[in-house]
Write a protein that holds these residues in place. Structure first.
Motif, mmCIF file in Angstrom:
data_model
loop_
_atom_site.group_PDB
_atom_site.id
_atom_site.type_symbol
_atom_site.label_atom_id
_atom_site.label_comp_id
_atom_site.label_asym_id
_atom_site.label_seq_id
_atom_site.Cartn_x
_atom_site.Cartn_y
_atom_site.Cartn_z
ATOM 1 N N LEU A 229 62.671 69.937 69.218
ATOM 2 C CA LEU A 229 61.192 70.019 68.971
ATOM 3 C C LEU A 229 61.104 69.587 67.556
ATOM 4 C CD1 LEU A 229 63.082 73.849 69.883
ATOM 5 C CD2 LEU A 229 60.797 72.679 70.480
ATOM 6 N N VAL A 230 62.840 69.306 66.004
ATOM 7 C CA VAL A 230 62.000 68.961 65.122
ATOM 8 C C VAL A 230 61.435 66.986 65.234
ATOM 9 C CG1 VAL A 230 63.219 67.174 62.999
ATOM 10 C CG2 VAL A 230 63.639 69.268 64.148
ATOM 11 N N MET A 231 61.081 66.247 66.163
ATOM 12 C CA MET A 231 60.796 65.512 66.752
ATOM 13 C C MET A 231 59.319 65.669 67.349
ATOM 14 S SD MET A 231 62.771 62.841 65.169
ATOM 15 C CE MET A 231 62.137 60.639 65.586
ATOM 16 N N ASP B 81 53.688 63.022 60.061
ATOM 17 C CA ASP B 81 54.701 62.545 59.567
ATOM 18 C C ASP B 81 54.825 62.780 57.551
ATOM 19 O OD1 ASP B 81 57.560 60.599 59.070
ATOM 20 O OD2 ASP B 81 56.300 59.463 59.752
ATOM 21 N N ASP B 82 56.425 62.662 57.741
ATOM 22 C CA ASP B 82 56.700 62.648 55.498
ATOM 23 C C ASP B 82 56.231 63.963 55.178
ATOM 24 O OD1 ASP B 82 57.121 62.044 53.269
ATOM 25 O OD2 ASP B 82 55.595 61.145 53.121
ATOM 26 N N VAL B 83 56.988 64.920 55.389
ATOM 27 C CA VAL B 83 56.277 65.792 55.446
ATOM 28 C C VAL B 83 58.311 67.408 54.888
ATOM 29 C CG1 VAL B 83 55.249 66.651 57.459
ATOM 30 C CG2 VAL B 83 57.046 67.574 57.393
ATOM 31 N N PRO B 84 57.321 67.922 54.407
ATOM 32 C CA PRO B 84 58.838 68.830 53.069
ATOM 33 C C PRO B 84 59.344 69.612 54.910
ATOM 34 C CG PRO B 84 56.492 69.320 52.763
ATOM 35 C CD PRO B 84 56.486 68.583 53.189
ATOM 36 N N VAL B 85 60.366 69.763 54.124
ATOM 37 C CA VAL B 85 61.689 70.417 54.956
ATOM 38 C C VAL B 85 60.604 72.012 55.301
ATOM 39 C CG1 VAL B 85 64.335 71.625 55.216
ATOM 40 C CG2 VAL B 85 64.080 68.597 54.589
ATOM 41 N N LYS B 86 60.565 72.646 54.477
ATOM 42 C CA LYS B 86 59.785 73.373 54.431
ATOM 43 C C LYS B 86 58.846 73.718 55.266
ATOM 44 C CE LYS B 86 57.284 77.032 51.811
ATOM 45 N NZ LYS B 86 56.508 77.503 50.377
ATOM 46 N N VAL C 36 65.405 59.826 61.545
ATOM 47 C CA VAL C 36 64.127 60.270 60.121
ATOM 48 C C VAL C 36 64.673 59.899 59.270
ATOM 49 C CG1 VAL C 36 63.626 62.485 61.679
ATOM 50 C CG2 VAL C 36 65.717 62.190 60.303
ATOM 51 N N MET C 37 64.453 59.758 57.884
ATOM 52 C CA MET C 37 64.989 59.678 56.823
ATOM 53 C C MET C 37 64.767 60.544 56.139
ATOM 54 S SD MET C 37 63.924 55.874 56.105
ATOM 55 C CE MET C 37 64.288 55.788 54.159
ATOM 56 N N ARG C 38 65.619 61.399 55.042
ATOM 57 C CA ARG C 38 65.143 62.805 53.826
ATOM 58 C C ARG C 38 65.326 61.589 52.868
ATOM 59 N NH1 ARG C 38 69.849 65.934 54.184
ATOM 60 N NH2 ARG C 38 71.092 64.323 54.009
ATOM 61 N N GLU C 39 64.341 62.242 51.953
ATOM 62 C CA GLU C 39 63.935 61.884 50.617
ATOM 63 C C GLU C 39 63.015 63.326 49.477
ATOM 64 O OE1 GLU C 39 61.117 58.763 51.090
ATOM 65 O OE2 GLU C 39 63.173 57.021 51.603
ATOM 66 N N ARG C 40 63.885 62.918 48.875
ATOM 67 C CA ARG C 40 63.259 64.320 47.818
ATOM 68 C C ARG C 40 61.984 63.793 46.825
ATOM 69 N NH1 ARG C 40 66.071 68.649 46.890
ATOM 70 N NH2 ARG C 40 68.468 67.644 47.089
ATOM 71 N N ASP C 41 60.976 64.441 47.182
ATOM 72 C CA ASP C 41 59.790 64.274 46.712
ATOM 73 C C ASP C 41 60.006 63.584 45.312
ATOM 74 O OD1 ASP C 41 57.056 64.825 46.640
ATOM 75 O OD2 ASP C 41 56.956 66.403 47.412
ATOM 76 N N PRO C 42 58.861 62.678 44.960
ATOM 77 C CA PRO C 42 59.028 62.273 44.181
ATOM 78 C C PRO C 42 58.101 63.444 42.762
ATOM 79 C CG PRO C 42 57.702 60.642 45.149
ATOM 80 C CD PRO C 42 58.528 61.269 46.367
ATOM 81 N N GLY C 43 56.994 64.138 43.934
ATOM 82 C CA GLY C 43 56.199 64.834 42.485
ATOM 83 C C GLY C 43 56.969 66.132 42.607
ATOM 84 N N ASP C 44 57.851 66.811 42.950
ATOM 85 C CA ASP C 44 58.953 68.057 43.588
ATOM 86 C C ASP C 44 59.631 67.368 43.506
ATOM 87 O OD1 ASP C 44 59.818 70.821 43.237
ATOM 88 O OD2 ASP C 44 58.334 70.975 44.399
ATOM 89 N N ARG D 292 62.560 69.060 43.217
ATOM 90 C CA ARG D 292 63.069 70.716 44.434
ATOM 91 C C ARG D 292 63.257 70.508 46.164
ATOM 92 N NH1 ARG D 292 60.296 75.033 41.787
ATOM 93 N NH2 ARG D 292 58.472 73.493 41.924
ATOM 94 N N GLN D 293 61.706 69.454 46.268
ATOM 95 C CA GLN D 293 61.483 69.665 47.236
ATOM 96 C C GLN D 293 62.361 68.630 48.301
ATOM 97 O OE1 GLN D 293 57.664 70.060 49.036
ATOM 98 N NE2 GLN D 293 56.866 71.207 47.298
ATOM 99 N N VAL D 294 63.175 68.463 49.566
ATOM 100 C CA VAL D 294 63.002 67.057 50.633
ATOM 101 C C VAL D 294 62.068 66.794 51.071
ATOM 102 C CG1 VAL D 294 64.956 66.437 52.246
ATOM 103 C CG2 VAL D 294 65.596 67.628 49.889
ATOM 104 N N ARG D 295 61.326 65.360 51.729
ATOM 105 C CA ARG D 295 61.104 65.565 52.319
ATOM 106 C C ARG D 295 60.881 64.443 53.661
ATOM 107 N NH1 ARG D 295 55.246 66.134 50.152
ATOM 108 N NH2 ARG D 295 54.665 64.819 52.318
ATOM 109 N N ILE D 296 60.943 64.893 54.560
ATOM 110 C CA ILE D 296 61.403 64.183 55.972
ATOM 111 C C ILE D 296 60.775 63.004 56.605
ATOM 112 C CG2 ILE D 296 62.407 64.296 58.371
ATOM 113 C CD1 ILE D 296 63.620 65.671 56.383
ATOM 114 N N ARG D 297 60.774 61.996 57.160
ATOM 115 C CA ARG D 297 60.264 61.076 57.474
ATOM 116 C C ARG D 297 60.793 60.418 58.958
ATOM 117 N NH1 ARG D 297 59.874 55.885 54.942
ATOM 118 N NH2 ARG D 297 60.560 56.427 53.418
ATOM 119 N N LEU D 298 59.789 59.909 58.810
ATOM 120 C CA LEU D 298 60.844 59.359 60.585
ATOM 121 C C LEU D 298 60.791 57.721 60.438
ATOM 122 C CD1 LEU D 298 57.448 60.597 63.565
ATOM 123 C CD2 LEU D 298 60.111 60.914 63.813
ATOM 124 N N THR D 299 61.901 57.074 61.233
ATOM 125 C CA THR D 299 62.087 56.107 61.224
ATOM 126 C C THR D 299 60.992 55.346 62.008
ATOM 127 O OG1 THR D 299 63.422 55.967 62.120
ATOM 128 C CG2 THR D 299 64.526 56.628 60.002
#
Length: 151
Positions: free
Chosen positions: A44-46, A53-58, A84-92, A94-101
């Motif tokens: 479901l996540v995929m 792609d490249d969306v916040p966890v929220k 996937v890769m989890r990365e902090r949003d450089p603009g915020d 507080r948010q973690v963004r998820i991006r497909l590898t």
């Protein structure tokens, strides 16, 4: 048994019909998802990430109706699998963004066979499938509203 007891029969419970249908779905999905190395919740996540792609966890949580306590372990396992890769949003921060590898993106092609196989297993097609899905979604939305969780 009196008429008052009729409401307590298992076979009369809509919730049990939905619950047991969910288990039946899981039994159909498992052999389809095992070769992809995914569990149903990971699938479901995929699906969400293959759409966008490249969306916040929220956003993923909102789409799947999952809280972060449920979603975070799923995302960590997908990251460990290299999908996937989890990365902090450089603009915020507080948010973690998820991006497909690239591996996660490549998994999309073999996953294309899953919906058709599940559709065939249901015995529904075309308009019948759309109508059933619409009724189930309407039921879900009414239950969310009745529970007060639809904030």
């Amino acid at each position: 048994m009196t008429d008052k007891d009729d409401g307590l029969k298992l076979d009369r419970q809509l919730c049990f019909a939905v619950y047991s249908a969910g288990h039946a779905f899981n039994r159909v999905y498992k052999p389809l998802l095992d070769p992809l190395g995914l569990t149903y919740p990971q699938y479901l996540v995929m699906l969400v990430l293959w759409e966008r792609d490249d969306v916040p966890v929220k956003i993923i949580g909102e789409r799947l109706h999952l809280d972060s306590g449920t979603l975070t372990p799923l995302l960590k396992r997908l990251e460990t699998q290299g999908l996937v890769m989890r990365e902090r949003d450089p603009g915020d921060e507080r948010q973690v963004r998820i991006r497909l590898t690239p591996e996660g993106q490549a998994l999309r092609e073999p996953a294309r066979a899953v919906p058709a196989a599940v559709g065939a297993a249901t015995g529904f097609a075309g308009e019948g499938m759309r109508e059933l899905k619409a009724q189930i979604l309407a039921l879900r939305d009414r239950l969310i509203a009745a529970s007060g969780d639809g904030d």
